[in-house]
Design a protein around this motif. Structure first.
Motif, PDB file in Angstrom:
ATOM      1  N   ASN A 152      43.658  38.859  32.088  1.00  0.00           N
ATOM      2  CA  ASN A 152      42.534  39.149  32.255  1.00  0.00           C
ATOM      3  C   ASN A 152      41.246  39.980  31.845  1.00  0.00           C
ATOM      4  OD1 ASN A 152      39.659  37.108  31.888  1.00  0.00           O
ATOM      5  ND2 ASN A 152      39.388  37.286  34.431  1.00  0.00           N
ATOM      6  N   THR A 153      41.457  41.308  31.391  1.00  0.00           N
ATOM      7  CA  THR A 153      41.019  42.556  31.057  1.00  0.00           C
ATOM      8  C   THR A 153      39.989  42.961  29.929  1.00  0.00           C
ATOM      9  OG1 THR A 153      42.515  43.692  29.335  1.00  0.00           O
ATOM     10  CG2 THR A 153      43.637  43.712  31.089  1.00  0.00           C
ATOM     11  N   GLY A 154      39.326  44.031  30.691  1.00  0.00           N
ATOM     12  CA  GLY A 154      38.393  43.747  29.050  1.00  0.00           C
ATOM     13  C   GLY A 154      38.933  43.766  27.557  1.00  0.00           C
ATOM     14  N   GLN A 155      37.348  44.238  26.453  1.00  0.00           N
ATOM     15  CA  GLN A 155      37.886  44.239  25.231  1.00  0.00           C
ATOM     16  C   GLN A 155      38.854  45.455  24.685  1.00  0.00           C
ATOM     17  OE1 GLN A 155      36.591  41.533  21.921  1.00  0.00           O
ATOM     18  NE2 GLN A 155      35.362  40.889  23.254  1.00  0.00           N
ATOM     19  N   SER A 156      38.661  46.174  25.629  1.00  0.00           N
ATOM     20  CA  SER A 156      38.381  48.386  25.514  1.00  0.00           C
ATOM     21  C   SER A 156      39.942  48.270  25.881  1.00  0.00           C
ATOM     22  CB  SER A 156      37.127  48.904  25.929  1.00  0.00           C
ATOM     23  OG  SER A 156      37.716  48.308  27.622  1.00  0.00           O
ATOM     24  N   VAL A 157      39.774  48.040  27.055  1.00  0.00           N
ATOM     25  CA  VAL A 157      41.508  47.731  27.825  1.00  0.00           C
ATOM     26  C   VAL A 157      42.592  47.451  26.334  1.00  0.00           C
ATOM     27  CG1 VAL A 157      42.947  47.515  29.361  1.00  0.00           C
ATOM     28  CG2 VAL A 157      40.902  48.718  30.263  1.00  0.00           C
ATOM     29  N   ALA A 175      36.718  52.636  21.374  1.00  0.00           N
ATOM     30  CA  ALA A 175      35.628  52.638  20.632  1.00  0.00           C
ATOM     31  C   ALA A 175      34.825  51.396  20.312  1.00  0.00           C
ATOM     32  CB  ALA A 175      34.958  53.831  19.910  1.00  0.00           C
ATOM     33  N   THR A 176      36.256  50.862  19.817  1.00  0.00           N
ATOM     34  CA  THR A 176      35.834  49.334  18.606  1.00  0.00           C
ATOM     35  C   THR A 176      35.378  48.422  20.121  1.00  0.00           C
ATOM     36  OG1 THR A 176      36.427  49.591  17.299  1.00  0.00           O
ATOM     37  CG2 THR A 176      36.623  47.666  17.901  1.00  0.00           C
TER      38      THR A 176
END
Length: 117
Positions: free
Chosen positions: A31-36, A80-81
């Protein structure tokens, strides 16, 4: 140049599968964010990609400095993406598709003219 790009693309297909697998694992199981997730997936896949491209695509020595130069630039692009995707609530699959296409083109140009010149 076409032969070199073809090798780069072939390695890139495997690299993409690795990247997407780690991304999915982190997003859906941890359940991490997309950046990580995008940065971690990239870091795992880029190690494979860097050494394979050094040896088979560009026939160059895979030095630590070259690795750091490549990973720093491409890692920033990956993070960054993902950060932009998180900010605009863009679905993960769209993030992966965009990053895969962008990193293929920019990664090849950067590798050819900066990292393995």
């Amino acid at each position: 140049m076409l032969k070199i790009f073809s090798r780069y693309v072939s390695i890139g297909v495997i690299n993409t599968l690795i990247h997407w697998g780690v991304f999915a694992l982190l997003m859906h199981l941890l359940n991490t964010g997309q950046s990580v997730a995008n940065l971690a997936g990239f870091c795992v896949a880029v190690t494979f990609s860097f050494f394979m491209n050094a040896k088979y695509t560009f026939k160059a020595e895979a030095t630590g400095l070259r690795y750091i130069i490549f990973v720093s630039f491409m890692g920033f692009l990956a993070f960054a993406t993902g950060k932009i995707a998180d900010h605009f609530s863009i679905p993960g699959i769209a993030t992966l598709i965009f990053f895969s296409g962008t990193s293929l083109v920019l990664g090849f140009i950067y590798s050819k003219f900066v990292v393995f010149k």
